[in-house]
Design a protein around this motif. Structure first.
Motif, PDB file in Angstrom:
ATOM      1  N   GLN A 284      -4.408  -1.677   4.935  1.00  0.00           N
ATOM      2  CA  GLN A 284      -3.501  -0.789   5.666  1.00  0.00           C
ATOM      3  C   GLN A 284      -2.115  -1.381   5.786  1.00  0.00           C
ATOM      4  N   ALA A 287      -0.585  -1.005   2.439  1.00  0.00           N
ATOM      5  CA  ALA A 287      -0.199   0.388   2.177  1.00  0.00           C
ATOM      6  C   ALA A 287       1.071   0.740   2.934  1.00  0.00           C
ATOM      7  N   LEU A 290       3.990  -0.879   1.140  1.00  0.00           N
ATOM      8  CA  LEU A 290       4.277  -0.158  -0.101  1.00  0.00           C
ATOM      9  C   LEU A 290       4.944   1.178   0.191  1.00  0.00           C
ATOM     10  N   GLY A 291       4.444   1.837   1.247  1.00  0.00           N
ATOM     11  CA  GLY A 291       5.007   3.134   1.632  1.00  0.00           C
ATOM     12  C   GLY A 291       6.482   2.989   1.972  1.00  0.00           C
ATOM     13  N   ASP A 297       2.980   5.222  -5.161  1.00  0.00           N
ATOM     14  CA  ASP A 297       2.080   5.871  -4.211  1.00  0.00           C
ATOM     15  C   ASP A 297       0.998   4.874  -3.762  1.00  0.00           C
ATOM     16  N   PRO A 298       0.925   4.600  -2.457  1.00  0.00           N
ATOM     17  CA  PRO A 298      -0.066   3.633  -1.964  1.00  0.00           C
ATOM     18  C   PRO A 298      -1.493   3.996  -2.385  1.00  0.00           C
ATOM     19  N   ASN A 299      -1.775   5.274  -2.539  1.00  0.00           N
ATOM     20  CA  ASN A 299      -3.124   5.680  -2.918  1.00  0.00           C
ATOM     21  C   ASN A 299      -3.520   5.174  -4.300  1.00  0.00           C
ATOM     22  N   VAL A 301      -2.400   2.430  -5.632  1.00  0.00           N
ATOM     23  CA  VAL A 301      -2.659   0.997  -5.465  1.00  0.00           C
ATOM     24  C   VAL A 301      -4.043   0.780  -4.872  1.00  0.00           C
ATOM     25  N   LEU A 302      -4.371   1.604  -3.892  1.00  0.00           N
ATOM     26  CA  LEU A 302      -5.679   1.507  -3.254  1.00  0.00           C
ATOM     27  C   LEU A 302      -6.796   1.701  -4.281  1.00  0.00           C
TER      28      LEU A 302
END
Ligand SMILES: Nc1ncnc2c1ncn2[C@@H]1O[C@H](COP(=O)(O)OP(=O)(O)OP(=O)(O)O)[C@@H](O)[C@H]1O
Ligand SMILES: [Mg+2]
Lengths: 345, 240
Positions: A284, A287, A290-291, A297-299, A301-302
């Protein structure tokens, strides 16, 4: 997956966690800006959410794709009850009780229907998506439960803040932070304790081999139902804390919420408790950073993190770190491999 | 109530067209040690699965201590007092020997008593050195012994052992035979076994299964001398 967490005392871990929590409660609100304090409270609630699946999947062997359903239900149950009763203490009980009750009904159907694991995944996912759709479509004025308007995709922005019992004074952000710390610690200690009880070990037995467990007289379906209900209650508690650090909205039921918690557990280490909480915090924070950068997009990366872990660190953070620690702490002579690895957990 | 601990009446188990069991009548007195034999596919394991609640028989009754248990839940039957070592070892593979035995002692509530019992059973079965080994990483013969230890530990009134000697070394087989004879002093035991040498070591009463039915029953020597049994059992085995 081999783990013998089973018969070992868990005292030191819990004591360390207690010290960490106390330190956080005393120091953090004094030094951190308000914005950070609220954000970390949010992470804490997510940590509780991570524990709910870490327990269910890691120890019960039940892969629930719809853990966010219980998370969302807990938050909505709290908001609706709090708005109607004007009292948040009883509403908090609803936040835990309603998801647990819902899980009892759903779980009865899943486990007593002897559905296979694949169907279990599909059905929990479907139920979550249905709830997501349903809550999103409650925009009109007609959608209200008592005083509470459900608000469709806007959620319930006027989610009441928790108040002190008896006095009715709303909790300050620092109070909420303290509460979230205590809740996270208490949930961790509870899970840690639970898995060493006769009940918890029986749950692990069912995860390991349901047929053998039953041949020894364990009621596998009842055990699975019980751990499912407990896990849903924990997810509801997480929803309650989340609702108090942000507000209640349908995104709580969303697929990305359901996916996130899965990723935390995989990255942290299936069959561990501390790992998923650590992964939840780390991912988190990453993220959020990164945001802020806004480059990617953090997603995405996730997703990459998940793939990397599944391929290269399939056991997750906690076992990998424990193994590393064991290697550093022991002289490189012939070492009885796994026993030390497991002792280090 | 019948004088028998176990009484199967006309038990049948059909899988589609396959009649794995087709009218089995079987009686067992308390304290007996019985061997089941029969060629591959005769229905021995299926019979065990009916007794332990894994299958609900297509037809027939299974009286255990006078109550019909046919089609009852697996855990209820286990609690009623039937324990089984399955043909393919069924264990908690991610856990250690000690933990497997801990789980087998479901009814022992006292922690000290539990540990004592675990140590005692490990000693009896000769697996004390394997105490902290994870089952998933053990040899087949050792796994067989741990599963046997689990059944012994759970102390059922009726012990069912499906091919317990498979995959064991000669030394382990000798030990197994003595464990089973020892177990029979306090427990009623049924053993499925192919190995004649092993059967002679442990039992004198045998029951021969063939094509889902009981072909013959009696003293081991007279059964082995029986021409029909020799034809279906030995003949088939050698012809295979
Ligand atoms: N679940 C099942 N579905 C379909 N057929 C089955 C099933 N279980 C067993 N059978 C069939 O029933 C018959 C009896 O099988 P069973 O395993 O009971 O034999 P067995 O006497 O234990 O043989 P073995 O000595 O090889 O272990 C076989 O023809 C087998 O293919
Ligand atoms: Mg068989």
């Amino acid at each position: 997956m081999t783990l013998s967490t089973f018969c070992r005392a868990s005292g030191t871990h819990v004591a360390l966690a207690a010290v960490a929590m106390l330190a956080a409660i005393v120091i953090f609100p004094k030094v951190a800006p308000l914005y950070t304090l609220i954000n970390v409270t949010l992470y804490m609630s997510m940590g509780v959410f991570a524990l709910s699946l870490a327990l269910l999947w890691g120890y019960g062997g039940i892969l629930c794709f719809g853990q966010s359903a219980f998370f969302g239900l807990g938050a909505y149950a709290y908001a609706i009850a709090a708005i109607n009763f004007g009292d948040t203490t009883l509403a908090s009980a609803f936040a835990i009780g309603i998801p647990a009750l819902f899980a009892a009904g759903l779980g009865y159907f899943l486990f007593y229907g002897r559905l296979s694991d694949v169907y279990l995944g599909v059905i929990t996912l479907t139920v979550t998506l249905i709830l997501f759709k349903l809550i999103n479509s409650t925009g009109g004025d007609a959608w209200r439960i008592g005083e509470a308007r459900l608000g469709g995709f806007n959620g319930i922005p006027n989610t009441p803040l928790l108040t002190m019992p008896f006095t009715g004074i709303p909790l300050s952000p620092a109070n909420l932070f303290t509460l979230a710390c205590i809740a996270l610690f208490a949930t961790y200690a509870l899970c840690k304790r639970l898995i060493t009880t006769r009940f918890g070990r029986a749950v692990i037995a069912v995860r390991e081999n349901e047929v053998r467990a039953e041949l020894l007289g364990y009621n596998a379906r009842r055990l699975k139902l019980a751990i499912f209900v407990i896990s849903a209650g924990i997810a509801g508690l997480a929803g309650l804390l989340f609702a108090n650090s942000v507000f209640v909205s349908p995104t709580m039921f969303s697929l990305s919420m359901a996916a996130q918690v899965l990723i935390w557990v995989v990255v942290g280490g299936l069959g561990t408790l501390f790992g998923p909480v650590a992964a939840c915090f780390a991912l988190q924070i990453a993220a959020a950073a990164l945001g802020k950068l806004g480059l990617i997009d953090p997603n995405i990366v996730l997703g990459l993190v998940l793939v990397v872990f599944v391929v290269f660190v399939p056991g997750g953070i906690q076992p990998a770190l424990a193994a590393l620690l064991a290697r550093i702490l022991t002289p490189p002579r012939g070492s009885p491999g796994h026993m030390r690895e497991e002792a280090a957990r | 109530m019948s004088v028998h601990l176990l009484e199967a009446r006309d038990v049948a188990m059909h899988f589609g067209g396959v009649k794995a069991l087709d009218g089995v009548d079987f009686r067992l007195k308390k304290g007996e040690l019985r061997c089941l034999l029969g060629p591959n596919g005769a229905g021995k394991s299926t019979f065990f699965r009916c007794l332990t609640g894994t299958h609900k028989p297509t037809r027939g009754h299974i009286l255990f201590k006078g109550t019909d248990i046919a089609g009852k839940e697996r855990h209820d039957i286990a609690r009623a007092g039937i324990g089984v070592k399955t043909q393919v070892p069924s264990l908690f593979d991610g856990l250690t020997t000690h933990e497997n035995l801990w789980l087998a002692l479901r009814t022992v509530r006292n922690a000290v008593a539990r540990e004592e019992k675990i140590a005692d059973v490990m000693e009896r079965v000769g697996i004390s050195p394997l105490r902290d080994n994870v089952l998933g990483r053990m040899a087949h013969g050792q796994r067989q012994l741990v599963e046997l230890a689990m059944v012994v530990a759970s102390d059922p009134d009726l012990v069912l052992l499906d091919e317990p000697a498979a995959g064991m070394t000669d030394g382990e087989v000798e030990r197994l035979a003595s464990i089973i004879r020892d177990l029979n002093r306090t427990h009623t035991v049924v053993v499925v076994e192919h190995d004649m040498h092993f059967i002679r070591m442990i039992a004198d009463q045998v029951t021969v299964f063939h094509q889902g039915r009981i072909l013959a029953e009696g003293h081991v020597e007279s059964i082995l001398a029986n021409q029909t049994v020799r034809d279906v059992y030995l003949g088939k085995k050698h012809g295979a």
